[in-house]
Scaffold this active site. Structure first.
Site, PDB file in Angstrom:
ATOM      1  N   GLU A 102      47.301  31.610 -98.814  1.00 28.33           N
ATOM      2  CA  GLU A 102      46.277  32.304 -98.542  1.00 28.33           C
ATOM      3  C   GLU A 102      46.310  32.569 -97.075  1.00 28.33           C
ATOM      4  O   GLU A 102      46.798  31.920 -96.239  1.00 28.33           O
ATOM      5  CB  GLU A 102      45.123  31.121 -98.506  1.00 28.33           C
ATOM      6  CG  GLU A 102      44.302  31.122 -99.636  1.00 28.33           C
ATOM      7  CD  GLU A 102      43.105  30.030 -99.638  1.00 28.33           C
ATOM      8  OE1 GLU A 102      42.250  30.547-100.133  1.00 28.33           O
ATOM      9  OE2 GLU A 102      43.450  28.747 -99.199  1.00 28.33           O
ATOM     10  N   ASN A 106      40.691  25.590-101.543  1.00 28.23           N
ATOM     11  CA  ASN A 106      39.830  24.261-101.538  1.00 28.23           C
ATOM     12  C   ASN A 106      38.599  24.465-101.575  1.00 28.23           C
ATOM     13  O   ASN A 106      38.016  23.276-102.112  1.00 28.23           O
ATOM     14  CB  ASN A 106      40.099  23.687 -99.990  1.00 28.23           C
ATOM     15  CG  ASN A 106      41.672  23.240-100.140  1.00 28.23           C
ATOM     16  OD1 ASN A 106      42.254  22.747-101.146  1.00 28.23           O
ATOM     17  ND2 ASN A 106      42.605  23.740 -99.126  1.00 28.23           N
ATOM     18  N   SER A 160      43.432  23.546 -94.247  1.00 27.36           N
ATOM     19  CA  SER A 160      43.016  23.639 -95.202  1.00 27.36           C
ATOM     20  C   SER A 160      41.575  24.318 -95.288  1.00 27.36           C
ATOM     21  O   SER A 160      40.941  24.528 -96.363  1.00 27.36           O
ATOM     22  CB  SER A 160      43.073  22.254 -96.198  1.00 27.36           C
ATOM     23  OG  SER A 160      44.394  21.977 -96.022  1.00 27.36           O
TER      24      SER A 160
HETATM   25  P1  NAD Z   1      51.067  14.914 -93.203  1.00 23.76           P
HETATM   26  O1  NAD Z   1      50.156  13.759 -92.658  1.00 23.76           O
HETATM   27  O2  NAD Z   1      52.056  14.981 -94.028  1.00 23.76           O
HETATM   28  O3  NAD Z   1      51.749  15.595 -91.618  1.00 23.76           O
HETATM   29  C1  NAD Z   1      51.231  15.762 -90.357  1.00 23.76           C
HETATM   30  C2  NAD Z   1      52.528  15.680 -89.469  1.00 23.76           C
HETATM   31  O4  NAD Z   1      51.843  16.253 -88.003  1.00 23.76           O
HETATM   32  C3  NAD Z   1      52.951  14.291 -89.245  1.00 23.76           C
HETATM   33  O5  NAD Z   1      54.196  14.396 -89.326  1.00 23.76           O
HETATM   34  C4  NAD Z   1      52.531  13.938 -87.815  1.00 23.76           C
HETATM   35  O6  NAD Z   1      53.424  13.063 -87.125  1.00 23.76           O
HETATM   36  C5  NAD Z   1      52.572  15.249 -87.027  1.00 23.76           C
HETATM   37  N1  NAD Z   1      51.710  15.285 -86.091  1.00 23.76           N
HETATM   38  C6  NAD Z   1      50.438  14.687 -85.840  1.00 23.76           C
HETATM   39  N2  NAD Z   1      50.105  14.907 -84.370  1.00 23.76           N
HETATM   40  C7  NAD Z   1      50.922  16.035 -83.926  1.00 23.76           C
HETATM   41  C8  NAD Z   1      50.873  16.595 -82.690  1.00 23.76           C
HETATM   42  N3  NAD Z   1      50.016  16.438 -81.812  1.00 23.76           N
HETATM   43  N4  NAD Z   1      51.929  17.388 -82.536  1.00 23.76           N
HETATM   44  C9  NAD Z   1      52.959  17.544 -83.444  1.00 23.76           C
HETATM   45  N5  NAD Z   1      53.108  16.973 -84.711  1.00 23.76           N
HETATM   46  C10 NAD Z   1      51.892  16.013 -84.816  1.00 23.76           C
HETATM   47  O7  NAD Z   1      50.190  16.217 -93.380  1.00 23.76           O
HETATM   48  P2  NAD Z   1      50.215  17.520 -94.250  1.00 23.76           P
HETATM   49  O8  NAD Z   1      49.923  17.189 -95.565  1.00 23.76           O
HETATM   50  O9  NAD Z   1      51.670  18.005 -93.992  1.00 23.76           O
HETATM   51  O10 NAD Z   1      49.169  18.581 -93.626  1.00 23.76           O
HETATM   52  C11 NAD Z   1      49.415  19.251 -92.539  1.00 23.76           C
HETATM   53  C12 NAD Z   1      48.302  20.252 -92.614  1.00 23.76           C
HETATM   54  O11 NAD Z   1      48.210  21.087 -93.785  1.00 23.76           O
HETATM   55  C13 NAD Z   1      46.773  20.030 -92.475  1.00 23.76           C
HETATM   56  O12 NAD Z   1      46.053  20.737 -91.950  1.00 23.76           O
HETATM   57  C14 NAD Z   1      46.606  20.062 -94.132  1.00 23.76           C
HETATM   58  O13 NAD Z   1      44.993  20.110 -94.253  1.00 23.76           O
HETATM   59  C15 NAD Z   1      47.324  21.176 -94.652  1.00 23.76           C
HETATM   60  N6  NAD Z   1      47.605  21.354 -95.855  1.00 23.76           N
HETATM   61  C16 NAD Z   1      47.904  20.337 -96.770  1.00 23.76           C
HETATM   62  C17 NAD Z   1      48.340  20.458 -97.939  1.00 23.76           C
HETATM   63  C18 NAD Z   1      48.586  19.157 -98.738  1.00 23.76           C
HETATM   64  O14 NAD Z   1      48.613  19.204-100.075  1.00 23.76           O
HETATM   65  N7  NAD Z   1      48.787  17.908 -98.225  1.00 23.76           N
HETATM   66  C19 NAD Z   1      48.316  21.468 -98.681  1.00 23.76           C
HETATM   67  C20 NAD Z   1      47.837  22.627 -97.735  1.00 23.76           C
HETATM   68  C21 NAD Z   1      47.598  22.646 -96.550  1.00 23.76           C
END
Ligand code: NAD
Length: 318
Positions: free
Chosen positions: A188, A226, A148
């Protein structure tokens, strides 16, 4: 084998891409297998939409088996809803589900053509994953991140010990999908200094094949989405902590006054309070500009483990 649907979509997308950028279009690479790292709300959504819209098999890696189980349960729920609303048949649903190959091993990414990382927004975690991907993935694979806010140039730099050798770093890019992935059309595309035009073309073509509408942003803290959204959410939290308004009044005025589906505090819960804090920290630390200081309440919510919808409690209870 590339599916006929994907071939048609890639060709159409490559043509449409001409509207997106005036740069010459290199032939987009064929994506026969996708890898997704992280089966959380974003990773699961990306994997499911790729399987559904592109028909591509997806290796879904998460180090936490409980996250995989939770993610697949959610995928089943979404597919069942699509079947009940007659958007897809049961047969199509079964086919889509069979394309998702969950695993806890990163080594399973040895045969992917395109990988999208969606682990938590922790810079050191992303850097170590990209260092590993450079070793595990085939030499032609595109290495994309869903970050993000973290610099793509910095992520790309972790894939090599010799900065003059861009054979791997040129394949690093950001495909920043919006939440929830099955619904939001926007994505993006962010390039690092090292990213090649072929990588951009392939990423855009693949996102379009997934039914998304790409926008391009420079590699600047928070990128576009963001940089604009997070200070808005952070300011709403400051309004709450300083007593300018109640939770319900803050959300109601923005929801009813700007015609958005939810107010900023509810949106923060849906994004994840930890993700919001991580993005504000990157904005603040990378720019050094005090206007991006994360609110005290935002930090306290994370300390309390009140991470929003995913943890059952945030500004609202779930
Ligand atoms: P989340 O916490 O829902 O999921 C993250 C997942 O990664 C978890 O299931 C965790 O078990 C797994 N994980 C952790 N360490 C790991 C590793 N070493 N190898 C493999 N898996 C691993 O997070 P999210 O909301 O899905 O966000 C993920 C990414 O997407 C972040 O970079 C976030 O900034 C970005 N993002 C989030 C949103 C949002 O609205 N939540 C929107 C756009 C982008």
């Amino acid at each position: 084998m590339i599916t006929p649907i994907l071939r048609r979509q890639l060709l159409r997308s490559a043509r449409q891409t001409r509207c997106f950028s005036s740069a010459p279009i290199a032939a987009a690479q064929e994506i026969k297998r996708l890898g997704v790292i992280g089966a959380g709300q974003m990773g699961l959504g990306i994997a499911l939409v790729a399987a559904q819209k592109v028909g591509v098999p997806v290796t879904l890696v998460d180090t936490n088996q409980a996250s995989i189980n939770k993610g697949l349960k959610f995928a089943d729920k979404l597919l069942a809803k699509d079947v009940s609303k007659e958007r897809i048949t049961q047969e199509q649903s079964d086919k889509i589900r069979s394309l998702l190959a969950p695993t806890t091993s990163m080594d399973s990414l040895a045969d992917v053509d395109f990988v999208i990382e969606a682990v938590p927004e922790i810079p050191s975690l992303k850097f170590s994953i990209f260092e590993s991907l450079a070793q595990i993935c085939p030499p032609h694979a595109i290495l994309a991140t869903n970050t993000s806010s973290i610099s793509i140039t910095r992520i790309a730099a972790t894939t090599t010990k010799d900065p003059t050798d861009t054979s791997t770093s040129s394949r690093v890019i950001s495909t920043h999908f919006m939440n929830p992935v099955p619904i939001q059309k926007g994505v993006e595309i962010i390039t690092g200094l090292q990213t090649s035009q072929e990588t951009v073309d392939t990423a855009i073509a693949f996102c379009k094949a997934m039914g998304k509408i790409p926008s391009q942003s420079a590699d600047s803290p928070g990128f576009l989405a963001n940089r604009i959204l997070m200070p808005y959410i952070n300011e709403a939290i400051i309004c709450l902590e300083t007593g300018v308004g109640s939770r319900d009044d803050i959300d109601a005025i923005m929801k009813n006054g700007t015609n958005v589906p939810m107010g900023p505090l509810q949106l923060a819960d849906f994004i994840g309070i930890d993700t919001c804090l991580a993005i504000m920290k990157v904005l603040y630390e990378e720019t050094g500009d005090s206007k991006y200081r994360p609110s005290v309440l935002l930090r306290k919510m994370v300390d309390a483990g009140w991470l929003g919808k995913k943890s059952g409690k945030g500004f609202y209870d779930y």
